[in-house]
Design an enzyme around this catalytic site. Structure first.
Site, PDB file in Angstrom:
ATOM      1  N   GLY A  56       0.846  -1.182   0.000  1.00  0.00           N
ATOM      2  CA  GLY A  56       0.000   0.000   0.000  1.00  0.00           C
ATOM      3  C   GLY A  56       0.880   1.230   0.000  1.00  0.00           C
ATOM      4  N   GLN A  61       3.215   9.898   1.032  1.00  0.00           N
ATOM      5  CA  GLN A  61       4.480   9.162   1.084  1.00  0.00           C
ATOM      6  C   GLN A  61       5.351   9.433  -0.139  1.00  0.00           C
ATOM      7  OE1 GLN A  61       2.439   5.267   2.321  1.00  0.00           O
ATOM      8  NE2 GLN A  61       4.493   5.164   3.242  1.00  0.00           N
ATOM      9  N   CYS A 104       6.390   0.011   7.160  1.00  0.00           N
ATOM     10  CA  CYS A 104       5.958   1.172   6.387  1.00  0.00           C
ATOM     11  C   CYS A 104       7.084   1.568   5.448  1.00  0.00           C
ATOM     12  CB  CYS A 104       5.625   2.322   7.334  1.00  0.00           C
ATOM     13  SG  CYS A 104       5.091   3.824   6.523  1.00  0.00           S
ATOM     14  N   LEU A 105       6.730   1.918   4.224  1.00  0.00           N
ATOM     15  CA  LEU A 105       7.746   2.335   3.258  1.00  0.00           C
ATOM     16  C   LEU A 105       8.404   3.646   3.665  1.00  0.00           C
ATOM     17  CD1 LEU A 105       5.952   1.327  -0.060  1.00  0.00           C
ATOM     18  CD2 LEU A 105       7.725   0.075   1.200  1.00  0.00           C
ATOM     19  N   HIS A 146      -3.935   1.258   7.984  1.00  0.00           N
ATOM     20  CA  HIS A 146      -2.602   1.872   7.904  1.00  0.00           C
ATOM     21  C   HIS A 146      -2.619   3.039   6.917  1.00  0.00           C
ATOM     22  CE1 HIS A 146       1.940   1.466   7.778  1.00  0.00           C
ATOM     23  NE2 HIS A 146       1.715   2.135   6.653  1.00  0.00           N
ATOM     24  N   GLU A 147      -3.171   2.806   5.722  1.00  0.00           N
ATOM     25  CA  GLU A 147      -3.186   3.852   4.692  1.00  0.00           C
ATOM     26  C   GLU A 147      -4.119   4.996   5.082  1.00  0.00           C
ATOM     27  OE1 GLU A 147      -0.785   3.811   2.662  1.00  0.00           O
ATOM     28  OE2 GLU A 147      -0.261   1.722   3.008  1.00  0.00           O
ATOM     29  N   HIS A 150      -2.267   7.249   7.364  1.00  0.00           N
ATOM     30  CA  HIS A 150      -1.338   8.142   6.654  1.00  0.00           C
ATOM     31  C   HIS A 150      -2.038   9.430   6.232  1.00  0.00           C
ATOM     32  CE1 HIS A 150       2.571   6.367   6.255  1.00  0.00           C
ATOM     33  NE2 HIS A 150       2.085   5.218   5.813  1.00  0.00           N
TER      34      HIS A 150
END
Length: 179
Positions: A56, A61, A104-105, A146-147, A150
């Site tokens: 995701g 991000q 997480c990226l 999670h997204e 963000h």
């Protein structure tokens, strides 16, 4: 995106924003223009997510403070969920609370046991402005929550407590990107 096209095939890989970048801590703005620029952003998000081997990716991000995210994520039954959401709203997160590894990226190479509900319901729109509702269970529910976090300026690290949080913050300090 055209029907039947491979998501991200026409996108460009963008640099990821990392923990410490203020854009990750601000609530994202609603998308008001559904047109070619939004379609390009979604393509770029897919290309960047695939290049980084994520499941995701939210627009902030890659430095764009807009309420958009993409996903290509399995659930606990190994069913693949592929799509994007514009102006998503987490309508419901319920069921059993499960602590599981989450990464997480924007915190590359790190993960911590994070509590999430095992069911999530998100409403939003497609890149063309069509309303959509997405149900997630298990790992996919974790991804959706999670997204959505963000887009509100929150990271999974904010949900980690106690010794897990202290360990994660030490790892951030030691990471080559964590400063």
């Amino acid at each position: 995106m055209r029907q039947g096209s491979i998501p991200g095939a026409r996108g460009r890989v963008r640099p990821l924003t990392l923990l410490g970048d203020p854009v990750l801590r601000q609530p994202c703005a609603e998308v008001t223009e559904f047109g070619p620029e939004l379609a390009r952003l979604v393509e770029d998000l897919f290309a960047t997510m695939y290049a980084a081997e994520g499941v995701g990716l939210a627009a902030n991000q890659v430095g764009e403070s807009l309420r958009v995210f993409v996903y290509d994520c399995p659930d606990d039954e190994d069913v693949r969920h592929l799509g994007h959401l514009v102006n998503p709203r987490l309508v419901d997160a319920d069921g059993v609370v499960i602590r599981g590894p989450e990464g997480c990226l924007s915190l590359p190479g790190l993960e911590a046991g994070t509590e999430r509900y095992d069911h999530a319901l998100v409403e939003g729109f497609t890149v063309t402005g069509e309303p959509v509702t997405v149900h997630g269970t298990g790992f996919f529910a974790r991804c959706l929550q999670h997204e959505c976090d963000h887009l509100e300026g929150r990271l999974y690290a904010d949900r980690v407590q106690g010794w897990r949080r202290r360990r994660l913050m030490r790892q951030v300090t030691r990471a080559s990107w964590g400063g």
